[in-house]
Design an enzyme around this catalytic site. Structure first.
Site, mmCIF file in Angstrom:
data_model
loop_
_atom_site.group_PDB
_atom_site.id
_atom_site.type_symbol
_atom_site.label_atom_id
_atom_site.label_comp_id
_atom_site.label_asym_id
_atom_site.label_seq_id
_atom_site.Cartn_x
_atom_site.Cartn_y
_atom_site.Cartn_z
ATOM 1 N N ASP A 240 -1.420 6.819 6.156
ATOM 2 C CA ASP A 240 -2.473 5.893 5.769
ATOM 3 C C ASP A 240 -2.684 4.958 6.960
ATOM 4 O O ASP A 240 -1.875 4.072 7.226
ATOM 5 C CB ASP A 240 -2.041 5.098 4.525
ATOM 6 C CG ASP A 240 -3.025 3.977 4.177
ATOM 7 O OD1 ASP A 240 -4.044 3.831 4.866
ATOM 8 O OD2 ASP A 240 -2.758 3.249 3.197
ATOM 9 N N TRP B 298 0.836 -1.216 0.000
ATOM 10 C CA TRP B 298 0.000 0.000 0.000
ATOM 11 C C TRP B 298 0.860 1.252 0.000
ATOM 12 O O TRP B 298 0.542 2.238 -0.667
ATOM 13 C CB TRP B 298 -0.976 -0.022 1.177
ATOM 14 C CG TRP B 298 -1.760 -1.297 1.210
ATOM 15 C CD1 TRP B 298 -1.713 -2.275 2.151
ATOM 16 C CD2 TRP B 298 -2.680 -1.769 0.206
ATOM 17 N NE1 TRP B 298 -2.535 -3.317 1.804
ATOM 18 C CE2 TRP B 298 -3.142 -3.033 0.630
ATOM 19 C CE3 TRP B 298 -3.154 -1.248 -0.996
ATOM 20 C CZ2 TRP B 298 -4.058 -3.788 -0.117
ATOM 21 C CZ3 TRP B 298 -4.071 -1.999 -1.747
ATOM 22 C CH2 TRP B 298 -4.509 -3.239 -1.303
ATOM 23 N N LYS C 213 -11.969 -1.816 7.895
ATOM 24 C CA LYS C 213 -11.255 -2.715 8.803
ATOM 25 C C LYS C 213 -11.694 -2.474 10.251
ATOM 26 O O LYS C 213 -12.259 -3.352 10.868
ATOM 27 C CB LYS C 213 -9.746 -2.558 8.663
ATOM 28 C CG LYS C 213 -9.209 -3.250 7.419
ATOM 29 C CD LYS C 213 -8.500 -2.284 6.568
ATOM 30 C CE LYS C 213 -7.924 -2.764 5.291
ATOM 31 N NZ LYS C 213 -8.363 -3.906 4.592
HETATM 32 N N1 PMP Z 1 -4.032 0.997 2.678
HETATM 33 C C1 PMP Z 1 -4.034 -0.061 3.503
HETATM 34 C C2 PMP Z 1 -3.121 -0.068 4.699
HETATM 35 C C3 PMP Z 1 -4.882 -1.143 3.238
HETATM 36 O O1 PMP Z 1 -4.877 -2.205 4.049
HETATM 37 C C4 PMP Z 1 -5.733 -1.105 2.106
HETATM 38 C C5 PMP Z 1 -6.693 -2.219 1.765
HETATM 39 N N2 PMP Z 1 -6.496 -3.419 2.313
HETATM 40 C C6 PMP Z 1 -5.673 0.014 1.273
HETATM 41 C C7 PMP Z 1 -4.824 1.049 1.602
HETATM 42 C C8 PMP Z 1 -6.534 0.104 0.052
HETATM 43 O O2 PMP Z 1 -7.831 0.381 0.464
HETATM 44 P P1 PMP Z 1 -9.095 0.479 -0.508
HETATM 45 O O3 PMP Z 1 -9.397 -0.890 -0.949
HETATM 46 O O4 PMP Z 1 -10.133 1.086 0.401
HETATM 47 O O5 PMP Z 1 -8.739 1.406 -1.629
#
Ligand code: PMP
Length: 360
Positions: free
Chosen positions: A172, A102, A196
């Site tokens: 994030d 991510w 989450k």
């Molecule tokens: N950042 C983190 C730390 C994540 O765990 C995730 C999804 N698992 C995301 C970003 C991406 O999120 P989204 O699917 O809401 O775009």
């Protein structure tokens, strides 16, 4: 109705009492004769729900009106783009700490739109199995971006005192948001996909220091990608994810009732139950550096992929679900978010010990 032991990495488990309240109010919200999903986002009734969610968030985060709390669609992925687009002006450099998939995606998104970037630290050399402890901040840094919890690789920055204080911090927090107290004032911007720890998919919470934003934002961006649009309109420029925000409000109340300290204490205890099994075994192997391991996503391997498959399948017989690792890394992963009951962690720990005895 029996519920499973849900260790899904996301969308993840929600507090049962919140789901029951949603159920209670689903057909007729507070006896008004319509569902939250069916009412105008501009109605007085929904306005109350939305504002209460924002105010509860501010109380839980201990911030006042110097921060804007907005809820946007598009997931955390859209925030990878928006943070870079809005907050790296010409001549400035987005600094990124790369600790997994991510974090990499956020960095790549900034590059993709032609922004100047700098890698402040990376743990790619060991396949993101640890967290860097030293950070190199470039000249003209617009911000330092990091991912507090690496959902796939199972590492978590538990101490945010290690980050430089002479550069605006952007985080994030998607997968450990509100799992422990934070000093929100250290952050210029926080974003977190809801799915989450704080609610259903569909809404991403963004918390922005208003002064930082006013002094550093890029002007004239496309309307929906400009934070200013959403800050000025209080998330009501277009139709916000109304149902998600409503559920987030209930989860925030659930968190507030316990206090973030208690939430943290429970999370530590729950993770310990599972880490203890791994630490006392030469069958299970943790995949990350001991001091960096996550309290939210516990990643581990078994001696072979065949045994991992068998482990995941046999777990299902005990209603233990969601423990296969992310498809990119394999192995196993137990996600023990805020709403995951201690009982589920006990059941999983017990199963792990039994499985080891039989299959060693
Ligand atoms: N950042 C983190 C730390 C994540 O765990 C995730 C999804 N698992 C995301 C970003 C991406 O999120 P989204 O699917 O809401 O775009």
């Amino acid at each position: 109705m029996e519920r499973i032991h849900n260790f899904s990495a996301g969308p993840g488990i929600l507090p049962e009492e919140v789901l029951l309240e949603v159920q209670q109010d689903l057909l007729s919200y507070k006896g008004k004769g319509l569902s939250i999903m069916e009412m105008s986002h501009r109605s007085k009734l929904y306005d109350g729900v939305f504002n209460e969610t924002v105010e509860t968030m501010k109380r839980v985060l201990k911030v006042g009106d110097d921060y804007a709390v907005i809820f946007l669609g598009g997931g955390a992925h859209t925030q990878f783009l928006m943070t870079a687009m809005n907050l790296i002006p010409d001549g400035k450099v987005g600094n990124y700490i790369l600790t997994g998939e991510w974090a990499e995606k956020a960095y790549k998104e900034a590059k993709k739109i032609g922004k100047k970037t700098h890698v402040s630290a990376t743990s790619e050399d060991k396949n993101y199995s640890y967290l860097p402890k030293k950070f190199d901040v470039s000249a003209d840094a617009a911000f330092l971006h990091y991912t507090s919890n690496n959902t796939i690789f199972g590492t978590e920055f538990l101490d945010d005192n290690i980050f430089p204080t002479n550069v605006p911090l952007i985080c994030d927090m998607s997968s450990d948001f509100l799992s422990h107290p934070i000093d929100t004032k250290k952050y210029s911007l926080i974003y977190a996909g809801a799915q989450k720890n704080i609610g259903p998919a569909g809404a991403t919470a963004v918390i922005i220091n208003k002064e930082f934003f006013a002094n550093n934002c890029v002007a004239g961006l496309p309307t929906m990608l400009d934070y200013k649009t959403h800050i000025d309109a209080g998330s009501m420029y277009n139709t916000p994810p109304t149902f998600s925000v409503y559920v987030i409000g209930l989860v925030l109340k659930w968190i507030e009732k316990q206090g973030l300290e208690t939430v943290q204490k429970n999370n530590i205890e729950k993770a310990k139950l599972i880490y203890n099994v791994i630490d006392n075994s030469d069958f299970y192997r943790g995949t990350t550096a001991f001091e960096d391991r996550s309290l939210m996503n516990i990643t581990f391997r078994l001696p072979s992929e065949e045994l991992e498959k068998k482990f995941v399948e046999e777990a299902k017989l005990l209603k233990i679900d969601g423990i296969a690792g992310h498809r990119k890394v394999g192995g196993c992963r137990a996600s023990t978010y805020n709403a995951s009951p201690k009982k589920s962690c006990e059941v999983l720990a017990e199963f792990m010990m039994d499985f080891e005895r039989v299959n060693k």
